[in-house]
Design a protein around this motif. Structure first.
Motif, PDB file in Angstrom:
ATOM      1  N   LEU A 114      66.304  47.220  33.080  1.00  0.00           N
ATOM      2  CA  LEU A 114      67.122  46.633  34.143  1.00  0.00           C
ATOM      3  C   LEU A 114      66.285  46.235  35.354  1.00  0.00           C
ATOM      4  CD1 LEU A 114      70.347  48.839  34.042  1.00  0.00           C
ATOM      5  CD2 LEU A 114      70.077  46.473  33.291  1.00  0.00           C
ATOM      6  N   TRP A 115      65.304  47.052  35.704  1.00  0.00           N
ATOM      7  CA  TRP A 115      64.513  46.729  36.889  1.00  0.00           C
ATOM      8  C   TRP A 115      63.761  45.411  36.712  1.00  0.00           C
ATOM      9  CZ3 TRP A 115      59.294  46.044  36.389  1.00  0.00           C
ATOM     10  CH2 TRP A 115      58.669  46.611  35.277  1.00  0.00           C
ATOM     11  N   ALA A 152      75.162  43.739  40.839  1.00  0.00           N
ATOM     12  CA  ALA A 152      76.600  43.994  41.011  1.00  0.00           C
ATOM     13  C   ALA A 152      77.388  43.558  39.776  1.00  0.00           C
ATOM     14  CB  ALA A 152      77.104  43.260  42.251  1.00  0.00           C
ATOM     15  N   MET A 153      77.006  42.424  39.183  1.00  0.00           N
ATOM     16  CA  MET A 153      77.713  41.950  37.996  1.00  0.00           C
ATOM     17  C   MET A 153      77.562  42.947  36.842  1.00  0.00           C
ATOM     18  SD  MET A 153      77.079  38.586  35.624  1.00  0.00           S
ATOM     19  CE  MET A 153      75.670  39.405  34.865  1.00  0.00           C
ATOM     20  N   ILE A 154      76.363  43.437  36.610  1.00  0.00           N
ATOM     21  CA  ILE A 154      76.133  44.386  35.521  1.00  0.00           C
ATOM     22  C   ILE A 154      76.901  45.683  35.767  1.00  0.00           C
ATOM     23  CG2 ILE A 154      74.388  45.823  34.400  1.00  0.00           C
ATOM     24  CD1 ILE A 154      72.417  43.560  34.731  1.00  0.00           C
ATOM     25  N   TRP A 155      76.883  46.182  37.002  1.00  0.00           N
ATOM     26  CA  TRP A 155      77.549  47.445  37.313  1.00  0.00           C
ATOM     27  C   TRP A 155      79.061  47.319  37.178  1.00  0.00           C
ATOM     28  CZ3 TRP A 155      80.708  48.993  41.542  1.00  0.00           C
ATOM     29  CH2 TRP A 155      80.975  50.363  41.581  1.00  0.00           C
ATOM     30  N   ILE A 156      79.626  46.233  37.708  1.00  0.00           N
ATOM     31  CA  ILE A 156      81.080  46.053  37.658  1.00  0.00           C
ATOM     32  C   ILE A 156      81.541  45.812  36.221  1.00  0.00           C
ATOM     33  CG2 ILE A 156      82.985  44.577  38.409  1.00  0.00           C
ATOM     34  CD1 ILE A 156      81.406  44.080  40.978  1.00  0.00           C
ATOM     35  N   GLU A 157      80.738  45.074  35.439  1.00  0.00           N
ATOM     36  CA  GLU A 157      81.119  44.815  34.051  1.00  0.00           C
ATOM     37  C   GLU A 157      81.155  46.105  33.239  1.00  0.00           C
ATOM     38  OE1 GLU A 157      79.915  41.850  30.344  1.00  0.00           O
ATOM     39  OE2 GLU A 157      78.577  42.062  32.067  1.00  0.00           O
ATOM     40  N   ILE A 169      83.358  38.909  41.479  1.00  0.00           N
ATOM     41  CA  ILE A 169      82.924  39.828  42.533  1.00  0.00           C
ATOM     42  C   ILE A 169      81.454  39.612  42.867  1.00  0.00           C
ATOM     43  CG2 ILE A 169      82.611  42.252  43.141  1.00  0.00           C
ATOM     44  CD1 ILE A 169      85.502  41.346  43.173  1.00  0.00           C
ATOM     45  N   ALA A 170      80.622  39.387  41.837  1.00  0.00           N
ATOM     46  CA  ALA A 170      79.191  39.191  42.059  1.00  0.00           C
ATOM     47  C   ALA A 170      78.924  37.946  42.897  1.00  0.00           C
ATOM     48  CB  ALA A 170      78.460  39.105  40.724  1.00  0.00           C
ATOM     49  N   SER A 171      79.615  36.849  42.588  1.00  0.00           N
ATOM     50  CA  SER A 171      79.410  35.619  43.363  1.00  0.00           C
ATOM     51  C   SER A 171      79.919  35.779  44.789  1.00  0.00           C
ATOM     52  CB  SER A 171      80.112  34.452  42.676  1.00  0.00           C
ATOM     53  OG  SER A 171      81.507  34.682  42.577  1.00  0.00           O
ATOM     54  N   PHE A 172      81.038  36.498  44.980  1.00  0.00           N
ATOM     55  CA  PHE A 172      81.520  36.775  46.335  1.00  0.00           C
ATOM     56  C   PHE A 172      80.498  37.615  47.099  1.00  0.00           C
ATOM     57  CE2 PHE A 172      83.755  39.693  49.230  1.00  0.00           C
ATOM     58  CZ  PHE A 172      84.322  38.765  50.099  1.00  0.00           C
TER      59      PHE A 172
END
Length: 248
Positions: A114-115, A152-157, A169-172
């Motif tokens: 991920l990093w 944020a996209m990976i975490w929220i998904e 959410i990621a784009s916002f």
């Protein structure tokens, strides 16, 4: 190579499942499954793949089906499955060995940590910001916004398992970071920073695969992938638009 039809079906289905989950075109998946079946001596095999499932059957045998729930982009896994398919075609693997190799691919960890993905997203975001006409002062804000938005996209998904909501959410989040950067005096062009930072979220591979499937005659898969790409683009645009709607 002599093998039971059930064992051959397991190999074909697992190969197709891995390829579909990794972002392969449906016509490529069906061709790979049919080649594997033919190489094992299974004649008149039929395979059918869609973005959400893969089916395999032979004359006089039971039809097998695997549902595809999660899809991502991992070209390395596609390459690994193709390599196993070529070894089967060359008669250097039997069904049991091929199944073990495919299970290893299925359960292996992500190709890149991920990093490293965050660093790649950051550099890509900054580079796109410059390419789209931004100044060098926009490079660092775009890198930060792109990396944090991708994270944020990976975490929220993983938390919600709804990709379109995660991209929204990621784009916002990206738009908020970009606006804050401009307000704090870092960067000059808000639009260039946002455009560059959302590029790692853009469904380029889905659009390409949709066109290739349509050209190959796979209308169901091509249309569904095209709609998925349009919805993803809409989610990205809507996330940015929300910021400007409330904070013009």
């Amino acid at each position: 190579m002599n093998a039971q039809p059930g064992s051959i079906a397991k190999v074909c289905l697992l190969a197709g499942k891995i390829m579909l989950e990794s972002g392969a075109e449906t016509y490529r998946v069906e061709d790979t499954m049919n080649r594997i079946a033919t190489s094992f001596g299974l004649e008149n095999a039929e395979s059918y793949a869609t973005p959400t499932g893969v089916q395999f059957s032979t004359e006089g045998e039971v039809s097998y089906f695997r549902r595809i729930s999660n899809r991502s982009n991992d070209l390395q896994r596609i390459t690994d499955v193709n390599s196993i398919s070529r070894q089967i075609t060359a008669q250097s693997l039997d069904a049991k060995e091929a199944l073990l190799l495919l299970k290893g691919i299925e359960h292996q960890s992500e190709t890149f940590p991920l990093w490293l993905q965050f660093i790649a997203a950051a550099l890509a975001s900054g580079s796109f910001a410059i390419m789209f006409g931004g100044s060098w002062s926009d490079f660092l804000p775009a890198c930060i916004a792109g990396a944090l938005g991708y994270a944020a996209m990976i975490w929220i998904e993983k938390l919600i398992e709804i990709r379109f909501f995660a991209e929204f959410i990621a784009s916002f989040f990206i738009a908020v970071i970009a606006a804050f950067s401009i307000h704090a005096g870092f960067g000059q062009h808000l639009d260039k920073i946002i455009i560059g930072a959302v590029m790692p979220l853009v469904p380029g591979l889905h659009i390409t695969n949709a066109v290739r499937d349509l050209v190959a005659g796979h209308l169901v898969a091509g249309i569904s992938k095209g709609v998925e790409a349009i919805l993803t683009a809409f989610a990205i645009g809507a996330g940015v638009a929300v910021l400007f709607a409330f904070f013009p």
